[in-house]
Design an enzyme around this catalytic site. Structure first.
Site, PDB file in Angstrom:
ATOM      1  CE  LYS A 139      -6.922  -1.625   2.778  1.00  0.00           C
ATOM      2  NZ  LYS A 139      -5.527  -1.928   3.169  1.00  0.00           N
TER       3      LYS A 139
ATOM      4  CG  ASP B 224      -2.061  -0.942   1.166  1.00  0.00           C
ATOM      5  OD1 ASP B 224      -2.045  -1.828   0.289  1.00  0.00           O
ATOM      6  OD2 ASP B 224      -2.982  -0.831   1.994  1.00  0.00           O
TER       7      ASP B 224
ATOM      8  CE  LYS C 245      -5.681   1.711   2.806  1.00  0.00           C
ATOM      9  NZ  LYS C 245      -4.407   1.198   3.379  1.00  0.00           N
TER      10      LYS C 245
END
Length: 235
Positions: free
Chosen positions: A198, A101, A165
């Site tokens: 996400k 990430d 995300k």
């Protein structure tokens, strides 16, 4: 598709990146939480890079992998620094690492420097993809307008990102909304299946968790206190 309310704990746990990111955690706390995430069968354990060696033995051989964060939580390092960190994290191999990430430079996003955002992310994505690792990009949506979120989705598509995300969970000076159904829908509408979604930030109730699954979300970052709540383990 099966509705979220009809899924088993194991099926629901596969949606979770178990967040173990608080900088004040002791090593013993990090180990205990990592073990818990592995026991539950979560998709990954999100950890800071300093704890890769500490946590690696507890995920090796399990269905759960580590998801280290890159340039977290601000995304303001140089591209060269992000790339260097990504290379180090990829070096742990697929037995340990599931995904990486990375935080987008949301100051650049707010400044309208979308070409720079794309180039910055692509440099990290290229390194990770060469090593065989998917990349999730954190936008910090609570600091952005809807238009900025939509434009950043296109930066990510152009950069070859695997997931978009919402949040780090560490933003200050803004109201915390995190992975609301509304912002998740905006991201879904914009990426149109070209990458996964996400949600992270403020996922603290089972109802919210199940709602996002039924919307079609792919993964969620859930804090250690909320994992037993969303999985309904406190019966």
């Amino acid at each position: 598709m099966k509705q979220a309310k009809d899924m088993s704990v194991k099926e629901l746990a596969r949606y979770i990146d178990y967040s173990v990111l608080k900088p004040e955690f002791t090593e013993d706390e990090i180990i205990d939480l990592t073990k818990d995430g592995v026991k539950l069968g979560c998709a990954t354990i999100c950890i800071n890079p300093a704890y890769m060696d500490l946590c690696a033995p507890y995920v090796k051989g399990s269905e759960t992998k580590l998801c280290p964060v890159c340039d977290f939580p601000f995304g303001c390092s140089s591209t060269a620094s992000k790339v260097a960190q990504a290379k180090i994290l990829c070096g742990y191999g697929k037995d340990i690492v599931g995904e990486i990430d990375v935080v987008a430079n949301f100051g650049w996003i707010r400044s309208g420097k979308y070409d720079a955002v794309t180039a910055d992310l692509k440099a990290v994505v290229d390194v990770c993809h060469e090593a065989g690792f998917p990349v999730k990009v954190i936008f910090e949506t609570d600091a952005l307008t809807e238009e900025q979120v939509r434009k950043t989705c296109h930066c990510c598509i152009e950069a070859g990102v695997d997931f978009v995300k919402t949040s780090t969970g560490f933003l200050t000076g803004h109201e915390a909304h995190g992975a609301t159904p509304e912002i998740i829908q905006v991201m879904m509408d914009e990426v149109k299946g070209k990458c996964k979604i996400k949600g992270s930030g403020c996922i603290r109730t089972r109802e919210h968790f199940l709602q996002l699954i039924d919307m079609g979300i792919d993964r969620m970052g859930v804090g250690y206190k909320s994992v037993p709540v969303v999985l309904d383990l406190n019966k």
